[in-house]
Scaffold this active site. Structure first.
Site, PDB file in Angstrom:
ATOM      1  N   SER A 133      29.724  -4.104 -38.368  1.00  0.00           N
ATOM      2  CA  SER A 133      28.385  -5.091 -38.668  1.00  0.00           C
ATOM      3  C   SER A 133      28.540  -6.135 -37.579  1.00  0.00           C
ATOM      4  O   SER A 133      28.305  -5.749 -36.522  1.00  0.00           O
ATOM      5  CB  SER A 133      28.819  -5.898 -40.006  1.00  0.00           C
ATOM      6  OG  SER A 133      27.917  -6.593 -40.584  1.00  0.00           O
ATOM      7  N   ASP A 224      20.728   1.105 -44.755  1.00  0.00           N
ATOM      8  CA  ASP A 224      21.305  -0.032 -44.159  1.00  0.00           C
ATOM      9  C   ASP A 224      20.113  -0.698 -43.489  1.00  0.00           C
ATOM     10  O   ASP A 224      19.668  -0.114 -42.735  1.00  0.00           O
ATOM     11  CB  ASP A 224      22.270   0.449 -43.079  1.00  0.00           C
ATOM     12  CG  ASP A 224      23.374  -0.711 -42.685  1.00  0.00           C
ATOM     13  OD1 ASP A 224      22.613  -1.748 -42.289  1.00  0.00           O
ATOM     14  OD2 ASP A 224      24.486  -0.601 -42.659  1.00  0.00           O
ATOM     15  N   HIS A 254      24.814  -0.870 -46.484  1.00  0.00           N
ATOM     16  CA  HIS A 254      25.798  -1.672 -45.555  1.00  0.00           C
ATOM     17  C   HIS A 254      26.873  -1.930 -46.066  1.00  0.00           C
ATOM     18  O   HIS A 254      27.139  -2.357 -47.127  1.00  0.00           O
ATOM     19  CB  HIS A 254      24.872  -2.756 -45.112  1.00  0.00           C
ATOM     20  CG  HIS A 254      25.545  -3.722 -44.103  1.00  0.00           C
ATOM     21  ND1 HIS A 254      25.431  -3.127 -42.746  1.00  0.00           N
ATOM     22  CD2 HIS A 254      26.446  -4.842 -44.058  1.00  0.00           C
ATOM     23  CE1 HIS A 254      26.207  -3.960 -41.950  1.00  0.00           C
ATOM     24  NE2 HIS A 254      26.438  -4.877 -42.691  1.00  0.00           N
TER      25      HIS A 254
END
Length: 288
Positions: A133, A224, A254
């Site tokens: 991330s 995502d 995600h």
């Protein structure tokens, strides 16, 4: 499980509470060295047991939208890298935005990279970088910074659904399948991180020259927010002559592998990362 996960967890109002909650984590203390470098940046260092020779190493950077999280949140993941690959892992406790905007978090990661490459028991010529991330975004930025400064040369970059582009904002990007991170949170995270910085320099996806970077593995799910920007970045790496393996997970949101680490798709996701890291760290030939 995805139905019960929050869609907009990080905003200015929720950030203090989420930071307090993340501070309640109690990671295992055995087999990890918790260090503070002279610069003030924190490191959690994991070493393989029973190894006397110098090992390859990985700098790991946690996620949290540039505003949240600690190195300890990836304790189990770092241990898995050590056990699976027999490498040393240094997880970075970089300083967070908005209190510490760009370039402070990136410089913290660079400090740990240089420190790890010189650490006794580590083969400084076989150090990879990676993150998830926002940590993946920092890893991508770190690869660019290391290339530009030419002081230490990472051999590989692992970009796990990386946060790469500050332009992924706006209600037109809202999708009911997005969990843990959406366009509203993305705007807050990037505004906090950038402060008054020039996005053309600070945002990896805005960098025009991607040549000369280490080979990469990039993975992302189809649900995502970062799916499109990640695949675009991977294509740009490949166009610049940088080998990049892409692992797309249909139907994954995600952070899916952290929410359900024992799921088959999560295991395959981690296996793919290790399969690309191993030749880069031990054979000198990254998978592509």
């Amino acid at each position: 499980m995805a139905r019960f996960l929050p869609r907009r967890p990080i905003r200015a109002r929720t950030l203090p509470l989420l930071r307090r909650l993340s501070g309640l984590q109690r990671p295992r203390s055995d087999g990890v060295e918790v260090l503070i470098l002279p610069s003030g940046v924190g490191v959690r260092l994991y070493r393989p047991a029973g190894t006397t020779a110098a090992t390859p190493a990985l700098v790991w950077i946690h996620g949290g939208g540039y505003v949240l999280g600690t190195a300890a949140q990836d304790d189990a993941l770092c241990r898995r890298f050590v056990e699976r690959l027999g490498i040393t892992v240094a997880a970075v406790d970089y300083r967070l935005a908005p209190e510490h905007p760009y370039p402070t978090p990136l410089e913290d990661c660079y400090t740990v990279l240089r420190w790890l490459a010189d650490l006794p028991g580590v083969d400084g010529d076989r150090v990879a970088i990676g993150g998830a991330s926002a940590g993946g975004g920092l890893a991508a930025a770190l690869a660019l910074l290391a290339r530009d400064r030419a002081e230490v040369r990472p051999v590989f970059q692992v970009l796990v659904y990386p946060m790469l582009d500050d332009r992924s904002v706006g209600h037109h990007l809202d999708d009911p399948g997005h969990r843990l991170w959406n366009a509203t949170s993305n705007r807050f995270g990037w505004q906090s991180y950038l402060g008054g910085a020039d996005p053309a320099l600070a945002v990896p996806a805005r960098r025009t020259d991607l040549s000369g970077l280490p080979p990469a593995w990039l993975g992302v799910g189809t649900l995502d927010l970062f799916h499109d920007e990640d695949l675009d970045y991977a294509a740009r790496l490949q166009a610049a002559g940088v080998p990049c393996e892409v692992h797309v997970v249909p139907g994954a949101f995600h952070g899916f592998d952290g929410i359900a680490p024992k799921a088959d798709i999560s295991a395959a996701f981690f296996d793919s990362q290790c399969a690309s890291l191993r030749p880069a760290l031990f054979d000198g030939n990254a998978a592509c």
